[in-house]
Scaffold this active site. Structure first.
Site, PDB file in Angstrom:
ATOM      1  N   GLN A 360       0.817  -1.217   0.000  1.00 44.20           N
ATOM      2  CA  GLN A 360       0.000   0.000   0.000  1.00 44.20           C
ATOM      3  C   GLN A 360       0.853   1.271   0.000  1.00 44.20           C
ATOM      4  O   GLN A 360       0.311   2.372  -0.026  1.00 44.20           O
ATOM      5  CB  GLN A 360      -0.943   0.032   1.205  1.00 44.20           C
ATOM      6  CG  GLN A 360      -2.085  -0.946   1.131  1.00 44.20           C
ATOM      7  CD  GLN A 360      -1.711  -2.335   1.612  1.00 44.20           C
ATOM      8  OE1 GLN A 360      -0.673  -2.523   2.254  1.00 44.20           O
ATOM      9  NE2 GLN A 360      -2.539  -3.329   1.315  1.00 44.20           N
ATOM     10  N   ASP A 399      -0.728 -11.038   6.951  1.00 40.21           N
ATOM     11  CA  ASP A 399      -0.741 -10.920   5.495  1.00 40.21           C
ATOM     12  C   ASP A 399       0.140  -9.768   5.023  1.00 40.21           C
ATOM     13  O   ASP A 399       0.487  -8.869   5.770  1.00 40.21           O
ATOM     14  CB  ASP A 399      -2.168 -10.705   4.995  1.00 40.21           C
ATOM     15  CG  ASP A 399      -2.787  -9.421   5.531  1.00 40.21           C
ATOM     16  OD1 ASP A 399      -2.634  -9.157   6.746  1.00 40.21           O
ATOM     17  OD2 ASP A 399      -3.425  -8.683   4.767  1.00 40.21           O
ATOM     18  N   GLU A 400       0.495  -9.831   3.750  1.00 39.82           N
ATOM     19  CA  GLU A 400       1.126  -8.751   2.992  1.00 39.82           C
ATOM     20  C   GLU A 400       2.401  -8.213   3.646  1.00 39.82           C
ATOM     21  O   GLU A 400       2.639  -7.014   3.718  1.00 39.82           O
ATOM     22  CB  GLU A 400       0.123  -7.620   2.745  1.00 39.82           C
ATOM     23  CG  GLU A 400      -1.034  -8.062   1.860  1.00 39.82           C
ATOM     24  CD  GLU A 400      -1.945  -6.929   1.432  1.00 39.82           C
ATOM     25  OE1 GLU A 400      -2.422  -6.956   0.280  1.00 39.82           O
ATOM     26  OE2 GLU A 400      -2.172  -6.013   2.250  1.00 39.82           O
ATOM     27  N   LEU A 401       3.249  -9.110   4.095  1.00 39.49           N
ATOM     28  CA  LEU A 401       4.562  -8.706   4.595  1.00 39.49           C
ATOM     29  C   LEU A 401       5.402  -8.185   3.431  1.00 39.49           C
ATOM     30  O   LEU A 401       5.486  -8.838   2.395  1.00 39.49           O
ATOM     31  CB  LEU A 401       5.261  -9.906   5.237  1.00 39.49           C
ATOM     32  CG  LEU A 401       6.619  -9.643   5.901  1.00 39.49           C
ATOM     33  CD1 LEU A 401       6.432  -8.834   7.175  1.00 39.49           C
ATOM     34  CD2 LEU A 401       7.321 -10.966   6.188  1.00 39.49           C
TER      35      LEU A 401
END
Length: 613
Positions: A360, A399-401
Site C-alpha cells: 500500500q 498478510d502482505e509482509l
C-alpha cells in the site's frame, strides 16, 4: 469552493476553484495508491496513498488545474473510486474542506428477470417437498425464545412482527439433528430441531417466506448448514463504522443464516479498540487527518474516525449472541502496523535502515520480532483483545509482509542465526508460531491469513484457522498441511471489488470485477482437490474500507452479493447458479428495502463530513 476530478487516460485531472484569495495553499487528499504530480503543483509529502501538493497562489474564481497519477504506472484509474478522496486545502487561515466528489456505486435497478420457480429463500434448503395449499398469516403463535429473537429483529428493522395471534407453532428439540431442522407447514406448523440455533434458523425461514411469498406454501422442508463457519468481515480500521451500522449488518447476516462476524478494527491506519494494556495506540490513532499522528489516508479529510469502547464491544456481542452469531476479533502481526509504530516507539530495531515498503506504500509498517519490547507489547495486547470475545479465538493477520522486510535489521539477522531462519517468510512464520503458542497456553485458538502458513519451520501451526484470500490455491496448500481453512477468494467474495467495469461505477479492481453472478461462480471445495473437503471449515465475505467515507457506501457493495455468499456457506447441494441468484436477489429486493438497506447507490450527500458516520 469548487472541486472536480475526472479520469483522463492514466491521469487524474483535478480542477480547484477558490472563492477567496489563498496564498500558497497545500492540496491534501488520498488516492488508491501512492501518487505523483504531473502538472499544477509540487509533491511535498506522501504517506501511502495520501499526498500533499504545494500549489501556487489561488485567485478568487480562477480555476487551477492539477494533474495527478499513480506512482506505479500499472495502477491506471479504473473508476470513480480512484479519484481523490477527502480532499482539503491547508491554508494560512486553517484547513478548508473541498466539496466531496460523488461517491458510491452508480448501478441502476437491474432488469427484471423471471421469478424464481421454487422457494424464494436464501439460503436454499436442503430439501423441499411441497404439498397442496398455503397459509396466509400476519403473525404466528410461537412461544419459543428463538422466535422472540426473530421477532425482535423484524420489529427493529421495519418488518412486520412475527409473533402474535395466528397459526400455532410447535417446537421439538431432537439433539440427534445437531445443527439441522425440519419444518412441516400446514394449517399449523411443526419444527424439529437439533439445537437453539437451528430453531432460530427455522424462525428466520418462516419470517422470510412470509416476506417473499406473502404466504407460507404448505410442505415439508428439511434444512441445515453445509459449513460451521459462515462469515462476513468488516474493515473498521480504514473507515470507522458506527456501532449502529455494525448492528444492522449483524441483522442482515442473521436473515441469511450467517454466523460469524469477522471484526477488523486494526490496520495500518488505526487501532480502534479501547484496550487497557496499550491505551496509547487507540488514543493516538483513532482519529486521523490534519494534526493527527496518522494523516488523511484513504479519504479521512480534515479529521475523521473514532474508537470502540468496551461498552460498545459488549453491545455488539449481546446483539450478536441473540442472533447466534460469534464475533472474531482481528489484530495485525507483524505487518500492517504503521499506526502501532507511530503510537508506540520501540517496536522497531533502531539500527535497521527500514527500507521496506508495503504494497500500500507504507514505510515503517512492520514490528520487529527480535526485540523483547515487541513481545512485551504484543502478548498482553493479544490476550486482552481475545479475552473480550467469548469465541475463544483471535485472528492475528499475518498478510502482505513486504518482500524485503527486516533486511536491514541486525537484530533480525541475529535471530535468523539463532533460530535457523533464512528468509523474511521464515521470520514471519516463526513470529506467528510464537504468538499462537503463547495464546494457546491461555486456551485461545488463533486464526490468520494464508501467508501465516509459510516459512521453513512450518508457519503458524497450533491448529490455526487459515483464511485463503488471494484465490483457493493457498487454501488447498494449508488444508493439505493439516489446517482448517476458510475460503474467501477475493475474485468471488470481496465485496469492495467493483460490480462492473464501467468507469462511472465504484470499487477496487485488483482482483478483477465481481458481478452478482460471480459470487456463486466457484466451489468452496474445488473439483481439483476433493481430498480437502473435511478441512474446509467454511466461507467468508469481506468488505475492505479503503475508499469508504460514509457508512452507507458499504451497503450497495455488500448486498445483494451477500446473498450468493450466504448460499455458498449453507447449501449442501450448491443449487444456486448465476441466473437463479439474480432471480432470488430480485425477490429479496423488497425485503432489503424494508430493512432500510441501500441497494443502488450509497453516495455522498450535500454537507457530509468525510469519515464520519
Amino acid at each position: 469552493m469548487h472541486f472536480t476530478a475526472k479520469i483522463q487516460g492514466s491521469h487524474i485531472a483535478c480542477t480547484i476553484t477558490s472563492d477567496r484569495a489563498l496564498k500558497s495553499p497545500t492540496f491534501c487528499a488520498s488516492l488508491m495508491a501512492p501518487g505523483t504530480v504531473i502538472a499544477g503543483g509540487h509533491l511535498t509529502r506522501q504517506v501511502a496513498g495520501y499526498l500533499e501538493v504545494a500549489l501556487p497562489d489561488l485567485a478568487p474564481g480562477e480555476p487551477h488545474e492539477l494533474t495527478l497519477a499513480h506512482e506505479n504506472p500499472g495502477f491506471v484509474p479504473r473508476n470513480r473510486a480512484w479519484l481523490p478522496l477527502g480532499a482539503y486545502l491547508r491554508t494560512q487561515q486553517g484547513p478548508i474542506q473541498l466539496p466531496p466528489l460523488e461517491q458510491g456505486i452508480r448501478q441502476a435497478e437491474a432488469p427484471r428477470v423471471p421469478d424464481h420457480p421454487g422457494l424464494r429463500l436464501i439460503p436454499q434448503p436442503q430439501s423441499w417437498h411441497p404439498a397442496p395449499g398455503e397459509t396466509r398469516f400476519t403473525t404466528l403463535d410461537a412461544s419459543h425464545p428463538a422466535f422472540a429473537a426473530a421477532d425482535a429483529l423484524a420489529r427493529r428493522r421495519g418488518i412486520a412482527p412475527l409473533i402474535g395471534p395466528g397459526p400455532r407453532v410447535t417446537v421439538t428439540l431432537d439433539p440427534a439433528l445437531q445443527d439441522d431442522h425440519e419444518i412441516t407447514i400446514g394449517p399449523e406448523i411443526t419444527i424439529r430441531a437439533g439445537n437453539e440455533a437451528a430453531v432460530f434458523h427455522a424462525a428466520i425461514t418462516l419470517l422470510t417466506l412470509r416476506e417473499t411469498h406473502g404466504a407460507l406454501p404448505h410442505g415439508n422442508l428439511q434444512d441445515g448448514p453445509r459449513f460451521g463457519y459462515r462469515g462476513q468481515h468488516l474493515d473498521c480500521a480504514r473507515h470507522f463504522f458506527a456501532v449502529e451500522t455494525i448492528l444492522k449488518l449483524l441483522d442482515l447476516m442473521a436473515l441469511l443464516k450467517l454466523n460469524r462476524f469477522h471484526w477488523h478494527f486494526a490496520d495500518d491506519e488505526a487501532f480502534r479498540l479501547q484496550t487497557t494494556s496499550t491505551p496509547e495506540i487507540w488514543e493516538k490513532t483513532a482519529l486521523r487527518g490534519e494534526g493527527h499522528a496518522v494523516p488523511s489516508v484513504f479519504g479521512g479529510g480534515i479529521s475523521s474516525g473514532g474508537s470502540y469502547s468496551k461498552a460498545d464491544v459488549q453491545r455488539i456481542l449481546t446483539h450478536a449472541q441473540a442472533l447466534h452469531i460469534q464475533v472474531l476479533p482481528e489484530i495485525e502481526v507483524p505487518a500492517h502496523s504503521f499506526c502501532l509504530n507511530l503510537a508506540h516507539p520501540g517496536l522497531q530495531d533502531r539500527a535497521d535502515n527500514r527500507a521496506e515498503v508495503s504494497i500500500q506504500g507504507y514505510r515503517d509498517n512492520i514490528v520487529n520480532p527480535a526485540l523483547p519490547e515487541t513481545w512485551a507489547f504484543l502478548e498482553p495486547l493479544a490476550l486482552e483483545v481475545a479475552s473480550l470475545f467469548p469465541m475463544g479465538m483471535i485472528h492475528l493477520g499475518g498478510d502482505e509482509l513486504p518482500p524485503d522486510a527486516w533486511a536491514g535489521s541486525p537484530e533480525v539477522t541475529a535471530l535468523k542465526a539463532r533460530e535457523g531462519l533464512a528468509t523474511h517468510l521464515d521470520v514471519q512464520g516463526w513470529t506467528m508460531a510464537k504468538m499462537a503458542g503463547y495464546l494457546a497456553q491461555h486456551g485461545i485458538r488463533t486464526a490468520a491469513w494464508e501467508e501465516a502458513t509459510r516459512g521453513n519451520q512450518g508457519g503458524i501451526g497450533h491448529d490455526a484457522l487459515i483464511f485463503s484470500w488471494t484465490g483457493q490455491g493457498e487454501g488447498i496448500h494449508a488444508a493439505r498441511k493439516g489446517h482448517q481453512v476458510v475460503m474467501c477468494p477475493a475474485q468471488n467474495t470481496y465485496f469492495d471489488i467493483a460490480h462492473s467495469p464501467d468507469p462511472e461505477d465504484w470499487g477496487a479492481t485488483w482482483a478483477g470485477i465481481t458481478p452478482l453472478e460471480q459470487v456463486v461462480n466457484w466451489k468452496p471445495v474445488p473439483d481439483s482437490a476433493p481430498d480437502i473437503a473435511d478441512k474446509v471449515a467454511g466461507v467468508e465475505g469481506c468488505f475492505w474500507g479503503e475508499f469508504t467515507t460514509q457508512d452507507v457506501e458499504m451497503e450497495p457493495m455488500v448486498a445483494p452479493r451477500i446473498l450468493g455468499l450466504a448460499n455458498k456457506a449453507w447449501d449442501r447441494r450448491d443449487s444456486v447458479d448465476g441466473p437463479s441468484l439474480r432471480a432470488l436477489a430480485q425477490a429479496y429486493g423488497p425485503l432489503l428495502d424494508r430493512i432500510g438497506w441501500q441497494r443502488h447507490r450509497g453516495g455522498v450527500n450535500p454537507g457530509y463530513t468525510p469519515g464520519l458516520p
